[in-house]
Design a protein around this motif. Structure first.
Motif, PDB file in Angstrom:
ATOM      1  N   LEU A 157       0.843  -1.197   0.000  1.00 49.19           N
ATOM      2  CA  LEU A 157       0.000   0.000   0.000  1.00 49.19           C
ATOM      3  C   LEU A 157       0.873   1.240   0.000  1.00 49.19           C
ATOM      4  N   ASP A 158       0.435   2.222  -0.761  1.00 48.00           N
ATOM      5  CA  ASP A 158       1.137   3.496  -0.880  1.00 48.00           C
ATOM      6  C   ASP A 158       0.138   4.609  -0.580  1.00 48.00           C
ATOM      7  N   PRO A 159       0.307   5.346   0.519  1.00 49.05           N
ATOM      8  CA  PRO A 159      -0.677   6.369   0.874  1.00 49.05           C
ATOM      9  C   PRO A 159      -0.840   7.448  -0.189  1.00 49.05           C
ATOM     10  N   ALA A 160       0.175   7.671  -1.014  1.00 41.75           N
ATOM     11  CA  ALA A 160       0.054   8.679  -2.065  1.00 41.75           C
ATOM     12  C   ALA A 160      -0.800   8.167  -3.220  1.00 41.75           C
ATOM     13  N   ALA A 161      -0.642   6.883  -3.554  1.00 46.02           N
ATOM     14  CA  ALA A 161      -1.360   6.323  -4.704  1.00 46.02           C
ATOM     15  C   ALA A 161      -2.683   5.682  -4.314  1.00 46.02           C
ATOM     16  N   ASP A 162      -2.743   5.097  -3.117  1.00 49.00           N
ATOM     17  CA  ASP A 162      -3.948   4.373  -2.685  1.00 49.00           C
ATOM     18  C   ASP A 162      -4.805   5.265  -1.802  1.00 49.00           C
ATOM     19  N   ARG A 241      -3.850  -8.132  12.353  1.00 43.02           N
ATOM     20  CA  ARG A 241      -2.686  -8.943  12.001  1.00 43.02           C
ATOM     21  C   ARG A 241      -1.442  -8.064  11.952  1.00 43.02           C
ATOM     22  N   ALA A 242      -0.355  -8.574  12.487  1.00 45.15           N
ATOM     23  CA  ALA A 242       0.881  -7.784  12.482  1.00 45.15           C
ATOM     24  C   ALA A 242       1.454  -7.656  11.074  1.00 45.15           C
ATOM     25  N   SER A 243       1.336  -8.704  10.273  1.00 45.03           N
ATOM     26  CA  SER A 243       2.011  -8.721   8.979  1.00 45.03           C
ATOM     27  C   SER A 243       1.299  -7.891   7.925  1.00 45.03           C
ATOM     28  N   MET A 244      -0.024  -7.765   8.006  1.00 42.21           N
ATOM     29  CA  MET A 244      -0.766  -7.030   6.991  1.00 42.21           C
ATOM     30  C   MET A 244      -2.202  -6.801   7.439  1.00 42.21           C
ATOM     31  N   GLY A 271      -7.463   2.106   0.105  1.00 42.87           N
ATOM     32  CA  GLY A 271      -7.371   3.494   0.524  1.00 42.87           C
ATOM     33  C   GLY A 271      -7.519   3.666   2.021  1.00 42.87           C
ATOM     34  N   HIS A 272      -8.456   2.927   2.603  1.00 41.36           N
ATOM     35  CA  HIS A 272      -8.697   3.055   4.041  1.00 41.36           C
ATOM     36  C   HIS A 272      -7.471   2.632   4.840  1.00 41.36           C
ATOM     37  N   TYR A 273      -6.880   1.487   4.482  1.00 37.36           N
ATOM     38  CA  TYR A 273      -5.753   0.990   5.266  1.00 37.36           C
ATOM     39  C   TYR A 273      -4.462   1.739   4.969  1.00 37.36           C
ATOM     40  N   ALA A 274      -4.306   2.257   3.760  1.00 33.73           N
ATOM     41  CA  ALA A 274      -3.153   3.112   3.483  1.00 33.73           C
ATOM     42  C   ALA A 274      -3.212   4.360   4.357  1.00 33.73           C
ATOM     43  N   ALA A 275      -4.414   4.913   4.520  1.00 32.20           N
ATOM     44  CA  ALA A 275      -4.581   6.094   5.365  1.00 32.20           C
ATOM     45  C   ALA A 275      -4.305   5.786   6.829  1.00 32.20           C
ATOM     46  N   LEU A 276      -4.539   4.533   7.237  1.00 31.45           N
ATOM     47  CA  LEU A 276      -4.253   4.127   8.619  1.00 31.45           C
ATOM     48  C   LEU A 276      -2.773   3.849   8.844  1.00 31.45           C
ATOM     49  N   GLY A 277      -1.989   3.860   7.765  1.00 28.96           N
ATOM     50  CA  GLY A 277      -0.562   3.645   7.896  1.00 28.96           C
ATOM     51  C   GLY A 277      -0.113   2.218   7.659  1.00 28.96           C
ATOM     52  N   ARG A 280       0.733  -2.994   3.851  1.00 27.72           N
ATOM     53  CA  ARG A 280       0.460  -4.231   3.120  1.00 27.72           C
ATOM     54  C   ARG A 280      -0.949  -4.695   3.446  1.00 27.72           C
ATOM     55  N   ILE A 281      -1.606  -5.327   2.468  1.00 30.24           N
ATOM     56  CA  ILE A 281      -2.947  -5.848   2.674  1.00 30.24           C
ATOM     57  C   ILE A 281      -3.067  -7.182   1.951  1.00 30.24           C
ATOM     58  N   GLY A 282      -3.863  -8.104   2.500  1.00 28.06           N
ATOM     59  CA  GLY A 282      -3.989  -9.427   1.901  1.00 28.06           C
ATOM     60  C   GLY A 282      -5.396  -9.965   2.002  1.00 28.06           C
ATOM     61  N   LEU A 283      -5.605 -11.081   1.305  1.00 26.37           N
ATOM     62  CA  LEU A 283      -6.878 -11.798   1.337  1.00 26.37           C
ATOM     63  C   LEU A 283      -6.653 -13.202   0.807  1.00 26.37           C
TER      64      LEU A 283
END
Length: 317
Positions: A157-162, A241-244, A271-277, A280-283
């Motif tokens: 995740l990139d807060p500027a792009a996401d 989760r610590a990793s993502m 976007g939501h999780y990039a804003a939270l700092g 990385r995100i997974g599923l």
């Protein structure tokens, strides 16, 4: 195949208790390091499994010890109320006899639970990393076969792009802070996933147990309302989760598909999780999913992290 409920020489087995959660978590993270290269199990996940109301710890859990060292763990639960029984199995490498002994215990108990449900057979499902610590030829010799593959997909995740995306015309999102919306999210998930492989219908109360509702941040679950259709999609995520960050479910009703709602929900999570700092995100995704979910995630930059197979065994109850 000969089944023995007596532990191999030098090994002992006992049932787990809630007080064993930290030791079990440490074992699972040892296995994680060997299978995926990082510790990825949280203590709260183990605690939720051990306290689940559909698990009778005295009869549905097993800890395998080599002297004082915990080397294996197995758990069984029954969501179907019929023939389908789920099991977990973790063992450190180099202990094949102990690993197979846990299978003896799980399979025997699964047959008992299926019989108690009135079923004539038990159909066991087990999720294993595609490169597990378990000896797969030995598993096949017992009659187990892989029946499905799930990919764990991840993306940086990139807060500027996401950033939070603009919603498609006629689509609005709201979170599930209100009880009425929590119940609506449950109904949507039941309907969206009813035709999926291995789906088991769950009541609202059962679903709350499944997701360990006491720990849920309901502001991280969203419902999509579509003009002319009504509430038509749901996005369930969590941030523990610590990793993502993790997307648990993206579900869109059949009549609302083809409008870009799935893409919007996915990008909303980015976007939501990039804003939270989060960086990385997974599923997880069923690679045979007929809705095209795997291709959707790949189009949005998600890539394979690791893969898990569902293994199945059928035996008389």
């Amino acid at each position: 195949m000969t089944t023995s409920l007596t532990p191999p020489t030098g090994l002992t087995v006992r049932a787990a208790t809630l007080g064993d959660a930290a030791a079990v978590c440490a074992l699972l993270n040892e296995v994680d390091l060997l299978e995926i290269g990082r510790a990825d199990t949280e203590l709260a996940e183990v605690q939720a499994d051990l306290k689940h109301p559909e698990v009778d710890l005295e009869r549905d859990s097993w800890l395998l010890f080599e002297g004082e060292r915990l080397i294996g763990y197995a758990l069984l639960w029954d969501e179907s109320g019929g023939e389908r029984i789920d099991v977990d199995h973790y063992v450190l490498p180099g202990r094949p006899e102990g690993a197979l002994h846990l299978f003896d215990l799980m399979e025997d108990r699964a047959a008992q639970r299926a019989a108690a449900n009135g079923a004539t057979r038990a159909v066991l499902h087990l999720h294993l990393n595609i490169t597990p610590t378990m000896d797969l030829p030995a598993l096949r010799d017992r009659g187990w076969r892989p029946v499905r593959r799930y990919n764990v997909m991840a993306r940086h995740l990139d807060p500027a792009a996401d950033q939070l995306p603009k919603a498609p015309d006629g689509v609005t999102l709201r979170d599930c802070s209100e009880e009425e919306d929590r119940r609506r999210a449950h109904r949507l998930l039941q309907e969206c996933f009813a035709e999926h492989f291995d789906f088991q219908p769950r009541t609202y109360t059962q679903w709350l147990d499944d997701i360990d509702a006491e720990r849920v941040d309901w502001s991280l679950i969203w419902i999509a309302h579509v003009d002319g259709i009504g509430d038509a999609a749901v996005l369930r995520t969590h941030n523990d989760r610590a990793s993502m960050a993790w997307i648990g479910n993206i579900g869109v009703l059949t009549e609302a598909r083809g409008r870009g709602i799935g893409s919007h929900l996915l990008r909303h999570a980015f976007g939501h999780y990039a804003a939270l700092g989060r960086d990385r995100i997974g599923l997880g995704v069923d690679t045979d999913n007929s809705s095209g979910a795997l291709a959707l995630y790949e189009r949005h930059g998600m890539a394979l992290d690791f893969a898990v197979d569902t293994w199945e065994l059928t035996r008389p109850a």
